[in-house]
Enzyme design. Structure first.
Site, PDB file in Angstrom:
ATOM      1  N   GLU A  91       0.825  -1.210   0.000  1.00 57.06           N
ATOM      2  CA  GLU A  91       0.000   0.000   0.000  1.00 57.06           C
ATOM      3  C   GLU A  91       0.853   1.251   0.000  1.00 57.06           C
ATOM      4  O   GLU A  91       1.933   1.289   0.594  1.00 57.06           O
ATOM      5  CB  GLU A  91      -0.878   0.043   1.259  1.00 57.06           C
ATOM      6  N   CYS A 104       2.725   8.498   2.008  1.00 56.37           N
ATOM      7  CA  CYS A 104       3.138   7.506   3.003  1.00 56.37           C
ATOM      8  C   CYS A 104       3.576   6.257   2.249  1.00 56.37           C
ATOM      9  O   CYS A 104       2.788   5.660   1.522  1.00 56.37           O
ATOM     10  CB  CYS A 104       1.984   7.186   3.952  1.00 56.37           C
ATOM     11  N   CYS A 111       5.050  -7.393   8.045  1.00 61.38           N
ATOM     12  CA  CYS A 111       5.804  -6.810   9.154  1.00 61.38           C
ATOM     13  C   CYS A 111       5.976  -7.845  10.261  1.00 61.38           C
ATOM     14  O   CYS A 111       5.047  -8.577  10.588  1.00 61.38           O
ATOM     15  CB  CYS A 111       5.060  -5.590   9.695  1.00 61.38           C
ATOM     16  N   CYS A 115       2.884  -5.521  16.424  1.00 65.22           N
ATOM     17  CA  CYS A 115       2.067  -4.671  17.294  1.00 65.22           C
ATOM     18  C   CYS A 115       0.629  -5.194  17.259  1.00 65.22           C
ATOM     19  O   CYS A 115       0.064  -5.396  16.178  1.00 65.22           O
ATOM     20  CB  CYS A 115       2.119  -3.228  16.828  1.00 65.22           C
ATOM     21  N   CYS A 118      -2.263  -3.427  15.108  1.00 65.66           N
ATOM     22  CA  CYS A 118      -1.942  -2.964  13.758  1.00 65.66           C
ATOM     23  C   CYS A 118      -2.375  -3.939  12.676  1.00 65.66           C
ATOM     24  O   CYS A 118      -2.084  -5.138  12.749  1.00 65.66           O
ATOM     25  CB  CYS A 118      -0.435  -2.721  13.660  1.00 65.66           C
ATOM     26  N   CYS A 339      -3.596   1.533   8.214  1.00 69.05           N
ATOM     27  CA  CYS A 339      -2.470   1.053   7.413  1.00 69.05           C
ATOM     28  C   CYS A 339      -2.497  -0.470   7.324  1.00 69.05           C
ATOM     29  O   CYS A 339      -2.598  -1.168   8.324  1.00 69.05           O
ATOM     30  CB  CYS A 339      -1.163   1.510   8.054  1.00 69.05           C
TER      31      CYS A 339
END
Length: 361
Positions: A91, A104, A111, A115, A118, A339
């Site tokens: 993205e 961004c 990832c 977290c 997220c 995100c």
């Protein structure tokens, strides 16, 4: 697969061309066609001789990203879903502010930071993006703007998309040098912000780079117990390791650092957490700014957005303690705002499609 030409800094391009028998001035011509005129094929470089074009075409490619989805919000935010050469998707988001147009960018496919709140971390890291794939996100967005014929340009960059930038450090640094280069896109260093979840050793290294790029730290909790609960990285780099790295950065650069703090209802949004955060930042408040972020709910996630009253109390508590802060303005709430949300949704759709196809066979 040929590598992206966007992955080379100007110095690296110059070295590569001269090593392959080209004159030194050729790099300036190629750079100008890539970043000023923004061509999409080497053959469009009119004042570059054919042998040089053939050489570039043999070893490099200009386009490695394919636009899969483009969602446009009522507030002018545009979210892009790009497919990479290996089929992975990422993205990139264009946001409009009164001070300019900010993009961004994503630095990794997935990832590993983990977290708990997220959407990006729902899918584990598949690989790092190359520096060229990161730069091309900016180029694709700029070309989208060029097609609107409104003479608009990307003026700001935030490296806050999918992935942990400092976990892809070398490619990140090359990307920063490319987009900041005055002969190309010339996006000012002070208009670029890199966000990290807190990889302490890389924060020292970043401070020593001698560049004026802004740094933002995703802190999200003022004590180890709570931070470890919502951010797994705190196990490796607890506050006892993180805060000295921040102090080193501030002393070395004398640049303000932004602390990102996502407010989660009844988790980290009480007045006591605001007081603890003020205590944590007390000795560095002259170079600190806290960005309070109302949470964007993610599917299958237990967290909720804080109440407006809790957000206001948190904000006022910090301000009363001399900690400068603000509540972040939301962008693109009508187009998968969180995100990683669009990417996750698209991957789930693709899985469902494949499953349905298998069942049909």
């Amino acid at each position: 697969m040929k590598r992206s030409i966007y992955g080379l800094t100007f110095e690296q391009l110059t070295d590569w061309l001269t090593d392959h028998g080209e004159k030194k001035f050729r790099s300036k011509q190629v750079w100008d066609w890539l970043y000023q005129k923004r061509v999409t094929e080497f053959s469009q470089m009119k004042n570059v001789n054919q042998s040089s074009i053939d050489l570039l075409d043999e070893h490099f490619t200009i386009e490695t990203l394919t636009e899969e989805i483009k969602q446009e919000s009522k507030d002018g935010t545009v979210k892009f879903l790009f497919k990479l050469h290996d089929g992975n998707v990422i993205e990139t988001v264009l946001m409009r502010f009164n001070y300019g147009l900010s993009v961004c960018v994503t630095t990794q496919v997935g990832c590993n930071i983990g977290c708990s709140f997220c959407a990006s971390g729902v899918l584990r890291k598949n690989r790092d993006l190359s520096s060229g794939e990161i730069v091309e996100q900016i180029m694709q967005v700029q070309q989208h703007l060029d097609q609107q014929n409104k003479d608009e340009r990307v003026s700001h960059i935030v490296v806050m998309g999918i992935g942990e930038p400092f976990d892809n450090y070398d490619n990140l640094i090359d990307f920063l040098h490319v987009v900041n280069d005055q002969k190309g896109l010339s996006i000012g260093a002070r208009h670029i912000t890199v966000s990290t979840s807190g990889i302490a050793p890389k924060m020292y290294e970043f401070a020593d780079e001698g560049i004026q790029i802004n740094l933002a730290l995703s802190i999200h909790a003022p004590n180890n117990e709570l931070r470890t609960k919502i951010m797994k990285i705190n196990r490796a780099y607890p506050l006892e390791k993180l805060m000295p790295a921040i102090d080193y950065y501030l002393e070395k650069t004398n640049r303000r650092i932004t602390f990102e703090y996502i407010l989660l209802k009844d988790v980290n949004d009480h007045k006591k957490e605001a007081e603890q955060l003020a205590d944590l930042l007390a000795n560095k408040r002259h170079l600190s700014y806290v960005n309070l972020i109302p949470y964007n709910p993610v599917a299958d996630n237990p967290y909720e957005r804080s109440e407006k009253e809790a957000i206001l109390t948190f904000y006022q508590t910090l301000m009363d303690r001399g900690i400068r802060c603000g509540v972040r303005t939301e962008h693109g709430t009508d187009i998968d705002a969180a995100c990683g949300q669009l990417r996750s949704k698209q991957i789930e759709k693709e899985k469902a499609r494949k499953k349905k196809k298998l069942q049909a066979n």
